[in-house]
Design a protein around this motif. Structure first.
Motif, mmCIF file in Angstrom:
data_model
loop_
_atom_site.group_PDB
_atom_site.id
_atom_site.type_symbol
_atom_site.label_atom_id
_atom_site.label_comp_id
_atom_site.label_asym_id
_atom_site.label_seq_id
_atom_site.Cartn_x
_atom_site.Cartn_y
_atom_site.Cartn_z
ATOM 1 N N UNK A 123 0.817 -1.227 0.000
ATOM 2 C CA UNK A 123 0.000 0.000 0.000
ATOM 3 C C UNK A 123 0.844 1.269 0.000
ATOM 4 N N UNK A 124 2.088 1.193 0.467
ATOM 5 C CA UNK A 124 2.930 2.391 0.526
ATOM 6 C C UNK A 124 3.824 2.516 -0.704
ATOM 7 N N UNK A 125 3.614 1.651 -1.695
ATOM 8 C CA UNK A 125 4.365 1.735 -2.941
ATOM 9 C C UNK A 125 3.437 2.105 -4.088
ATOM 10 N N UNK A 126 4.011 2.630 -5.157
ATOM 11 C CA UNK A 126 3.235 2.965 -6.346
ATOM 12 C C UNK A 126 3.173 1.758 -7.281
ATOM 13 N N UNK A 127 2.246 1.746 -8.251
ATOM 14 C CA UNK A 127 2.267 0.688 -9.265
ATOM 15 C C UNK A 127 3.613 0.601 -9.978
ATOM 16 N N UNK A 128 4.243 1.746 -10.195
ATOM 17 C CA UNK A 128 5.560 1.747 -10.842
ATOM 18 C C UNK A 128 6.588 1.015 -9.978
ATOM 19 N N UNK A 129 6.497 1.207 -8.659
ATOM 20 C CA UNK A 129 7.407 0.496 -7.738
ATOM 21 C C UNK A 129 7.203 -1.017 -7.840
ATOM 22 N N UNK A 130 5.947 -1.445 -7.955
ATOM 23 C CA UNK A 130 5.671 -2.880 -8.066
ATOM 24 C C UNK A 130 6.347 -3.467 -9.304
ATOM 25 N N UNK A 189 0.910 7.044 -8.003
ATOM 26 C CA UNK A 189 0.091 7.167 -6.791
ATOM 27 C C UNK A 189 0.289 5.949 -5.902
ATOM 28 N N UNK A 190 0.454 6.174 -4.607
ATOM 29 C CA UNK A 190 0.592 5.042 -3.696
ATOM 30 C C UNK A 190 -0.646 4.156 -3.779
ATOM 31 N N UNK A 191 -0.417 2.841 -3.746
ATOM 32 C CA UNK A 191 -1.514 1.882 -3.904
ATOM 33 C C UNK A 191 -2.613 2.107 -2.875
ATOM 34 N N UNK A 192 -2.235 2.493 -1.668
ATOM 35 C CA UNK A 192 -3.228 2.738 -0.622
ATOM 36 C C UNK A 192 -4.221 3.820 -0.968
ATOM 37 N N UNK A 193 -3.879 4.692 -1.917
ATOM 38 C CA UNK A 193 -4.773 5.789 -2.313
ATOM 39 C C UNK A 193 -5.510 5.491 -3.613
ATOM 40 N N UNK A 194 -5.248 4.339 -4.214
ATOM 41 C CA UNK A 194 -5.951 3.960 -5.441
ATOM 42 C C UNK A 194 -7.334 3.417 -5.102
ATOM 43 N N UNK A 195 -8.243 3.498 -6.065
ATOM 44 C CA UNK A 195 -9.573 2.923 -5.885
ATOM 45 C C UNK A 195 -9.489 1.400 -5.950
ATOM 46 N N UNK A 196 -10.575 0.742 -5.525
ATOM 47 C CA UNK A 196 -10.614 -0.712 -5.590
ATOM 48 C C UNK A 196 -10.441 -1.224 -7.005
#
Length: 620
Positions: free
Chosen positions: A387-394, A423-430
């Motif tokens: 949740x504290x990483x971005x999709x790019x980080x993944x 955007x950090x995953x924790x702030x993304x929509x479901x």
């Protein structure tokens, strides 16, 4: 009547509603739809007065009761049946008072009111609702604390259905139901005696359980009469009209601007140029409605493997020492599209975990293609993202050797734009999290994709995009979902998981739906007989049989082509040079597998032809 009158509301400066209005007559069943993030859940909170409007008003009859599924799911020592019964607060209060009242007039009033609200049938009604949502008689006597969060959400749903509020607000209720529970809910809502507003992306439910669609778009509310498919046709016409009008206005604007550019500084034309400048200023921009969701899912294409990719004989699997599934005799080819049917708790997810190597085989024999890659998507995996990483980080962690441009390209292929990538995953929509999870599940170009409830966080447009992607995908698909629309468009084989094993279900989805809803009526597995009498086959059933024949013929053609290629390979003299014995053995094994697959395909073709001939005879 629910009246929404010129409401305006914004969240953190972002307007969700601007002068939005709608009127919902009493007793109407209305599906609430719109892109993720347009404000559907916020609308419910405004109706319940949990949020304060900036302007406008929402009104209901003065004594109308509003109900929805409680966010605080019961977790107590109270039994399921008593939890549901307690939801009817008037009945609960009257029953308690009847135990202590001494005044004869009051006792008479209490008993009269208990009769008026049908209090004496309450327990059977509550039990019926719980049974429809998957709880048998023994389950209903157990305490709520015995159940996990998803099952307790069903109890909360049962409680609000039992209470029968005048306005029932349901926000994605099928997300925690299995297919059986979702089909029961459709039937129940269609007969519900009061007004229902239901937020849902389940196209089947929106076609069968509601009679109108409330659409949230461009901060406005529009009520369309009819089920979802009718709304979709009307909306497509509206989009086409808006697009045509916008093109006409662009052409007119370009024409006026051309005149102004040519003549505004010429004295003899200045007056006319000024009039055209004023005309340009008066042209109001025609805002085309928000485009349907990014129709983006691009699954990579795997190489073709010889069939079968998985073969299971006499399999047993489970957890620890506990056997959940046994007598597993299953075969999967790369072109299979298989739906797993069966109630929650019967073992659908257990089978998915076995096939994806997340559970061991306790007994039996399972063979897999040596190069087989499997992609796995399950509900809980959305919650396992960082949740504290971005999709790019993944993607940086999964594909460290690729360039940032390639990472962004992959994300774009799953509808995640440049802003969302950072955007950090924790702030993304479901829905955005689900897209990222689908990208991760398919990143290795799997030969088989296992999808366990993939649509829970996806809006309708994204579900349609998923159907398109799966249609183009050249690998096997194992699908578990409560979305009948998705199942009907993707699956061509049905496996029923029940009574501790897995068997082919010989009927189609309509036959399975009929079987579930018939309750005590005797219906055969195939749906071909009822009460012992032959059933005349419908046109849809005949079409399904013809489709089976066509698919069998296509499979034979495909396998025949593979056999011919292998025949050519085995006829090559250079293959038999010294030192190539291992290679010879490998090609001979592939040839044997293809021949086995061809025999099976021909048997299936003969079976399908026989069923079609019998079906055409019954319909004649």
């Amino acid at each position: 009547m629910l009246r929404i009158d010129n409401i305006t509301y914004a969240v953190e400066g972002r307007p969700l509603f601007e002068q939005a209005s709608a009127v919902i007559p009493d007793g109407h069943k209305v599906g609430v739809v719109g892109r993720n993030g347009t404000g559907k859940t916020t609308l419910f909170r405004l109706i319940r007065e949990e949020l304060v409007l900036e302007s406008g008003a929402i009104s209901l009859p003065s004594r109308a009761r509003i109900g929805g599924v409680a966010q605080e799911v019961p977790s107590s020592g109270v039994s399921l049946i008593d939890t549901v019964l307690a939801a009817d607060t008037e009945r609960t209060a009257l029953m308690a008072e009847s135990e202590t009242a001494t005044d004869p007039t009051r006792i008479a009033d209490i008993q009269t009111r208990l009769v008026d609200i049908d209090a004496w049938s309450a327990e059977s009604r509550a039990a019926s609702i719980l049974k429809g949502l998957g709880f048998d008689n023994d389950d209903q006597q157990r305490p709520c604390s015995d159940y996990s969060g998803g099952w307790r959400m069903r109890v909360a749903l049962a409680a609000v259905l039992f209470a029968q509020p005048d306005l029932l607000l349901l926000d994605e209720p099928t997300n925690y139901l299995d297919l059986e529970g979702a089909l029961w809910l459709e039937t129940y809502l269609a007969k519900y005696p009061h007004t229902v507003l239901i937020i849902s992306h389940d196209r089947g439910l929106l076609n069968r359980a509601v009679g109108a669609i409330l659409h949230l778009e461009d901060r406005k509310l529009t009520l369309y009469q009819g089920p979802y498919d009718q709304f979709a046709r009307q909306r497509a016409e509206k989009l086409a009209q808006a697009d045509a009008m916008a093109k006409k206005q662009d052409a007119r604007r370009a024409h006026l601007q051309s005149y102004v550019d040519r003549f505004r500084y010429k004295a003899d034309k200045a007056k006319q140029a000024q009039s055209r400048i004023k005309a340009l200023a008066k042209l109001q921009p025609i805002s085309s409605p928000q485009e349907a969701a990014l129709r983006a899912f691009s699954f990579p294409t795997p190489e073709e493997l010889s069939p079968p990719i998985i073969n299971l004989e006499g399999g047993i699997t489970g957890y620890g020492e506990t056997e959940v599934l046994r007598r597993l005799n299953l075969r999967i080819d790369q072109d299979d599209r298989i739906a797993l049917l069966g109630k929650n708790g019967q073992g659908k997810s257990t089978l998915a975990k076995l096939l994806s190597d997340r559970l061991p085989l306790m007994a039996g024999h399972m063979t897999k293609s040596s190069k087989l890659r499997i992609g796995y998507f399950a509900q809980h995996q959305v919650d396992e993202l960082y949740v504290d990483e971005t999709p790019l980080d993944h993607l940086r962690r999964l594909r460290p050797g690729e360039s940032p441009a390639r990472w962004r390209s992959r994300l774009s292929g799953f509808g995640l734009n440049a802003d969302q990538a950072l955007t950090e995953v924790g702030r993304l929509s479901g829905g955005q999290k689900a897209r990222l999870s689908l990208l991760i599940a398919t990143i290795d170009a799997p030969h088989m994709l296992i999808l366990d409830e993939p649509t829970n966080h996806l809006d309708i447009e994204s579900r349609e995009a998923l159907v398109e992607a799966l249609t183009d995908y050249s690998g096997a698909v194992i699908l578990v979902t409560h979305d009948m629309h998705l199942l009907s468009l993707v699956a061509d084989r049905l496996w029923l998981v029940s009574n501790g094993t897995v068997e082919p279900f010989e009927g189609d989805l309509d036959a399975y739906r009929t079987l579930l809803l018939a309750k005590d009526k005797p219906v055969s597995k195939s749906g071909a007989k009822k009460n012992g009498k032959p059933k005349r086959l419908s046109r849809d059933a005949l079409t399904a049989l013809r489709t089976d024949v066509r698919k069998a013929e296509e499979r034979i053609e495909k396998l025949t082509g593979m056999r011919e290629k292998l025949d050519t390979k085995l006829a090559d003299p250079t293959l038999y040079d010294p030192g190539r014995q291992h290679e010879i053995s490998l090609w001979q094994k592939k040839h044997a597998e293809v021949m086995e697959g061809l025999d099976r395909a021909e048997a299936m073709w003969m079976e399908a032809l026989d069923a079609l001939e019998k079906g055409e005879g019954k319909s004649g």
